[in-house]
Design an enzyme around this catalytic site. Structure first.
Site, mmCIF file in Angstrom:
data_model
loop_
_atom_site.group_PDB
_atom_site.id
_atom_site.type_symbol
_atom_site.label_atom_id
_atom_site.label_comp_id
_atom_site.label_asym_id
_atom_site.label_seq_id
_atom_site.Cartn_x
_atom_site.Cartn_y
_atom_site.Cartn_z
ATOM 1 N N TYR A 119 7.740 1.692 -7.632
ATOM 2 C CA TYR A 119 7.021 0.415 -7.719
ATOM 3 C C TYR A 119 6.600 0.122 -9.168
ATOM 4 O O TYR A 119 6.661 -1.017 -9.614
ATOM 5 C CB TYR A 119 5.794 0.424 -6.797
ATOM 6 C CG TYR A 119 6.142 0.608 -5.330
ATOM 7 C CD1 TYR A 119 7.233 -0.049 -4.775
ATOM 8 C CD2 TYR A 119 5.397 1.431 -4.516
ATOM 9 C CE1 TYR A 119 7.568 0.132 -3.437
ATOM 10 C CE2 TYR A 119 5.722 1.608 -3.172
ATOM 11 C CZ TYR A 119 6.807 0.958 -2.646
ATOM 12 O OH TYR A 119 7.136 1.130 -1.327
ATOM 13 N N GLU B 162 0.865 -1.185 0.000
ATOM 14 C CA GLU B 162 0.000 0.000 0.000
ATOM 15 C C GLU B 162 0.889 1.219 0.000
ATOM 16 O O GLU B 162 1.902 1.240 0.708
ATOM 17 C CB GLU B 162 -0.848 0.035 1.274
ATOM 18 C CG GLU B 162 -1.893 -1.031 1.311
ATOM 19 C CD GLU B 162 -2.465 -1.238 2.704
ATOM 20 O OE1 GLU B 162 -2.143 -0.460 3.634
ATOM 21 O OE2 GLU B 162 -3.237 -2.188 2.853
HETATM 22 C C1 LIG Z 1 10.762 5.712 -2.104
HETATM 23 C C2 LIG Z 1 12.226 5.428 -1.710
HETATM 24 C C3 LIG Z 1 12.257 4.174 -0.816
HETATM 25 C C4 LIG Z 1 13.059 5.198 -2.994
HETATM 26 O O1 LIG Z 1 14.378 4.834 -2.591
HETATM 27 P P1 LIG Z 1 15.656 5.063 -3.558
HETATM 28 O O2 LIG Z 1 16.772 4.261 -3.011
HETATM 29 O O3 LIG Z 1 15.858 6.517 -3.738
HETATM 30 O O4 LIG Z 1 15.139 4.436 -4.932
HETATM 31 P P2 LIG Z 1 16.099 3.870 -6.089
HETATM 32 O O5 LIG Z 1 17.285 4.778 -6.220
HETATM 33 O O6 LIG Z 1 16.358 2.430 -5.861
HETATM 34 O O7 LIG Z 1 15.173 4.074 -7.354
HETATM 35 C C5 LIG Z 1 14.543 2.981 -8.005
HETATM 36 C C6 LIG Z 1 13.668 3.520 -9.117
HETATM 37 O O8 LIG Z 1 12.660 4.396 -8.610
HETATM 38 C C7 LIG Z 1 12.761 5.687 -9.217
HETATM 39 N N1 LIG Z 1 12.674 6.745 -8.217
HETATM 40 C C8 LIG Z 1 13.166 6.711 -6.961
HETATM 41 N N2 LIG Z 1 12.947 7.897 -6.358
HETATM 42 C C9 LIG Z 1 12.317 8.683 -7.275
HETATM 43 C C10 LIG Z 1 11.846 10.025 -7.268
HETATM 44 N N3 LIG Z 1 12.009 10.819 -6.196
HETATM 45 N N4 LIG Z 1 11.233 10.495 -8.380
HETATM 46 C C11 LIG Z 1 11.095 9.725 -9.478
HETATM 47 N N5 LIG Z 1 11.537 8.439 -9.535
HETATM 48 C C12 LIG Z 1 12.139 7.945 -8.460
HETATM 49 C C13 LIG Z 1 14.149 5.746 -9.809
HETATM 50 O O9 LIG Z 1 14.157 6.545 -10.972
HETATM 51 C C14 LIG Z 1 14.502 4.336 -10.092
HETATM 52 O O10 LIG Z 1 14.132 3.933 -11.383
HETATM 53 P P3 LIG Z 1 15.322 3.662 -12.455
HETATM 54 O O11 LIG Z 1 16.336 2.785 -11.739
HETATM 55 O O12 LIG Z 1 14.630 2.940 -13.519
HETATM 56 O O13 LIG Z 1 15.832 5.007 -12.782
HETATM 57 C C15 LIG Z 1 12.864 6.661 -0.957
HETATM 58 O O14 LIG Z 1 12.568 7.835 -1.676
HETATM 59 C C16 LIG Z 1 12.356 6.820 0.471
HETATM 60 O O15 LIG Z 1 12.940 6.274 1.412
HETATM 61 N N6 LIG Z 1 11.261 7.591 0.646
HETATM 62 C C17 LIG Z 1 10.681 7.800 1.988
HETATM 63 C C18 LIG Z 1 10.006 6.545 2.499
HETATM 64 C C19 LIG Z 1 8.902 6.078 1.560
HETATM 65 O O16 LIG Z 1 8.166 6.869 0.989
HETATM 66 N N7 LIG Z 1 8.787 4.743 1.423
HETATM 67 C C20 LIG Z 1 7.758 4.121 0.614
HETATM 68 C C21 LIG Z 1 6.529 3.912 1.395
HETATM 69 S S1 LIG Z 1 5.253 3.102 0.467
#
Ligand SMILES: CC(C)(COP(=O)(O)OP(=O)(O)OC[C@H]1O[C@@H](n2cnc3c(N)ncnc32)[C@H](O)[C@@H]1OP(=O)(O)O)[C@@H](O)C(=O)NCCC(=O)NCCS
Length: 152
Positions: free
Chosen positions: A124, A112
């Site tokens: 996702y 979710e």
């Molecule tokens: C969401 C979160 C976990 C992503 O972690 P991350 O390590 O930055 O993600 P990654 O670097 O592995 O990115 C994986 C893919 O997602 C995309 N992505 C990640 N962050 C993004 C952003 N801010 N905007 C657009 N795309 C994004 C990347 O482009 C990447 O795709 P690609 O490899 O094809 O380019 C991080 O932003 C976070 O910790 N957010 C706060 C907690 C949260 O919201 N968790 C999810 C709850 S449901």
């Protein structure tokens, strides 16, 4: 399991209670209603749960809580240290969680996500999740939850 990412070598392993001070700092920096320590302790001890951490140069760079029972696995929580975001840590954690879930016999994985969390929705969708439904005003009676699933 280890992988070289732009920020260095990240090792994935199962979360331990001694990780929780670092995990809670990331959790509090990431969510408006963060999980408390007891929630993570429950995941560490629950029989069907596998909480994971990613570690880089001795510091926790991110974590993910996975639960898997029969055909369904669920991602309950995932967050990355703000200064480590955008470098593939979440992708690494999720891909490892998919392989563990498959080993445990899961056929699909669900989660979710808050409708306004664009980074997570994009992440996702990039990893093959499809939107399957919605819970209205699920988060603090304000934002909908988007329900997503990926076939493993
Ligand atoms: C969401 C979160 C976990 C992503 O972690 P991350 O390590 O930055 O993600 P990654 O670097 O592995 O990115 C994986 C893919 O997602 C995309 N992505 C990640 N962050 C993004 C952003 N801010 N905007 C657009 N795309 C994004 C990347 O482009 C990447 O795709 P690609 O490899 O094809 O380019 C991080 O932003 C976070 O910790 N957010 C706060 C907690 C949260 O919201 N968790 C999810 C709850 S449901």
């Amino acid at each position: 399991m280890s992988r070289m990412l732009p920020s260095g070598e990240h090792t994935l392993r199962v979360m331990r209670e001694s990780d929780l001070d670092a995990v809670l700092v990331i959790e509090q920096a990431s969510f408006s209603s963060p999980w408390k320590r007891d929630h993570f302790i429950h995941e560490i001890t629950a029989p069907h749960s596998t909480p994971l951490v990613a570690e880089c140069s001795g510091a926790i760079s991110g974590y993910l809580c996975l639960t898997a029972l029969f055909e369904e696995a669920q991602i309950l929580d995932i967050a990355v240290l703000p200064e480590q975001r955008g470098r593939g840590v979440a992708r690494l954690l999720l891909e490892y969680a998919f392989s563990l879930a498959r080993e445990k016999g899961a056929e699909f994985v669900s989660l979710e996500v808050r409708e306004t969390n664009e980074a997570a929705l994009y992440l996702y969708e990039r990893l093959g999740f499809l939107r399957t439904g919605r819970r209205t005003r699920y988060y603090e009676a304000m934002n909908d939850a988007v329900l997503m699933e990926k076939i493993l």
